[in-house]
Write a protein that holds these residues in place. Structure first.
Motif, PDB file in Angstrom:
ATOM      1  N   UNK A   1       0.739  -1.195   0.048  1.00 44.52           N
ATOM      2  CA  UNK A   1       0.117  -0.101  -0.133  1.00 44.52           C
ATOM      3  C   UNK A   1       0.778   1.197   0.088  1.00 44.52           C
ATOM      4  N   UNK A   2       1.756   1.418   1.085  1.00 45.51           N
ATOM      5  CA  UNK A   2       2.729   2.517   1.076  1.00 45.51           C
ATOM      6  C   UNK A   2       3.842   2.136   2.042  1.00 45.51           C
ATOM      7  N   UNK A   3       4.915   2.830   1.638  1.00 43.79           N
ATOM      8  CA  UNK A   3       6.343   2.688   2.367  1.00 43.79           C
ATOM      9  C   UNK A   3       6.764   3.751   2.753  1.00 43.79           C
ATOM     10  N   UNK A   4       7.622   3.871   3.763  1.00 45.93           N
ATOM     11  CA  UNK A   4       8.482   5.089   4.004  1.00 45.93           C
ATOM     12  C   UNK A   4       9.747   4.776   4.332  1.00 45.93           C
TER      13      UNK A   4
ATOM     14  N   UNK B   1       1.320   8.080   4.222  1.00 45.66           N
ATOM     15  CA  UNK B   1       2.095   7.508   5.150  1.00 45.66           C
ATOM     16  C   UNK B   1       3.069   8.363   5.953  1.00 45.66           C
ATOM     17  N   UNK B   2       3.104   8.207   7.122  1.00 48.76           N
ATOM     18  CA  UNK B   2       3.732   9.250   8.042  1.00 48.76           C
ATOM     19  C   UNK B   2       4.533   8.606   9.277  1.00 48.76           C
ATOM     20  N   UNK B   3       5.442   9.303  10.005  1.00 46.29           N
ATOM     21  CA  UNK B   3       6.199   8.722  11.183  1.00 46.29           C
ATOM     22  C   UNK B   3       6.208   9.701  12.256  1.00 46.29           C
ATOM     23  N   UNK B   4       6.342   9.111  13.375  1.00 49.20           N
ATOM     24  CA  UNK B   4       6.516   9.930  14.615  1.00 49.20           C
ATOM     25  C   UNK B   4       7.658   9.092  15.282  1.00 49.20           C
ATOM     26  N   UNK B   5       8.880   9.731  15.125  1.00 44.64           N
ATOM     27  CA  UNK B   5      10.158   9.021  15.575  1.00 44.64           C
ATOM     28  C   UNK B   5      10.035   8.982  17.117  1.00 44.64           C
ATOM     29  N   UNK B   6       9.624  10.209  17.735  1.00 50.23           N
ATOM     30  CA  UNK B   6       9.652  10.282  19.274  1.00 50.23           C
ATOM     31  C   UNK B   6       8.816   9.187  19.809  1.00 50.23           C
ATOM     32  N   UNK B   7       7.686   8.781  19.167  1.00 52.41           N
ATOM     33  CA  UNK B   7       6.751   7.770  19.557  1.00 52.41           C
ATOM     34  C   UNK B   7       6.868   6.561  19.049  1.00 52.41           C
TER      35      UNK B   7
ATOM     36  N   UNK C   1       6.234   5.237  16.133  1.00 49.77           N
ATOM     37  CA  UNK C   1       5.004   5.082  15.725  1.00 49.77           C
ATOM     38  C   UNK C   1       4.817   5.471  14.344  1.00 49.77           C
ATOM     39  N   UNK C   2       3.995   4.600  13.274  1.00 47.69           N
ATOM     40  CA  UNK C   2       3.970   4.908  11.846  1.00 47.69           C
ATOM     41  C   UNK C   2       2.569   5.144  11.763  1.00 47.69           C
ATOM     42  N   UNK C   3       2.214   5.656  10.922  1.00 45.38           N
ATOM     43  CA  UNK C   3       0.645   6.056  10.517  1.00 45.38           C
ATOM     44  C   UNK C   3       0.422   5.773   9.122  1.00 45.38           C
ATOM     45  N   UNK C   4      -1.075   5.630   8.897  1.00 38.17           N
ATOM     46  CA  UNK C   4      -1.390   5.506   7.600  1.00 38.17           C
ATOM     47  C   UNK C   4      -2.646   6.336   7.648  1.00 38.17           C
ATOM     48  N   UNK C   5      -2.827   7.567   7.119  1.00 46.01           N
ATOM     49  CA  UNK C   5      -4.185   8.226   6.984  1.00 46.01           C
ATOM     50  C   UNK C   5      -4.821   8.043   5.761  1.00 46.01           C
ATOM     51  N   UNK C   6      -6.053   7.439   5.983  1.00 40.73           N
ATOM     52  CA  UNK C   6      -6.678   6.911   4.733  1.00 40.73           C
ATOM     53  C   UNK C   6      -7.790   7.724   4.597  1.00 40.73           C
TER      54      UNK C   6
END
Length: 127
Positions: free
Chosen positions: A48-51, A70-76, A78-83
């Motif tokens: 679907x998506x990669x980062x 697709x996005x990321x929060x390095x501090x947490x 955590x990776x996200x996928x906003x659909x």
């Protein structure tokens, strides 16, 4: 301790939105390539998506371009996928993946190259 845990799946109407999250722990947090895959009943798992976590470079399957982010929060860790603008054909089990094959800043959506998988979260889009 290496694990990927997805959350955020659910049932929505066509045109609606969902935000998937993937929490990473252990050595998975040190991988540079992460992504999302999905698998519908009777079909093969597809990317679907990669980062690329080094600089946030992303890649999307043609079927989701312009709708998913697709996005990321390095501090947490955590990776996200906003659909957004979800369609019935987006219905599938969505899997978080880490340690994808990388060439430069490009992380390839190849299931066979994935090092770690999450258990999946179901996304159902009704018309």
């Amino acid at each position: 301790q290496v694990q990927l845990v997805e959350s955020g799946g659910g049932s929505v109407q066509a045109g609606g939105s969902l935000r998937l999250s993937c929490s990473a722990s252990g050595y998975a947090t040190s991988t540079y390539c992460m992504g999302w895959f999905r698998q519908a009943p009777g079909k093969e798992r597809e990317g679907v998506a990669s980062i690329y976590t080094g600089d946030g470079s992303s890649y999307y399957a043609d079927s989701v371009k312009g709708r998913f982010t697709i996005s990321q929060d390095n501090a947490k860790n955590t990776m996200y996928l906003q659909m957004n603008s979800l369609k019935p054909e987006d219905t599938a089990m969505y899997y978080c993946a880490a340690d994808l094959f990388r060439a430069g800043r490009r992380c390839y959506l190849l299931s066979s190259s994935v090092g770690y998988w999450g258990q999946g979260t179901q996304v159902t889009v009704s018309s």
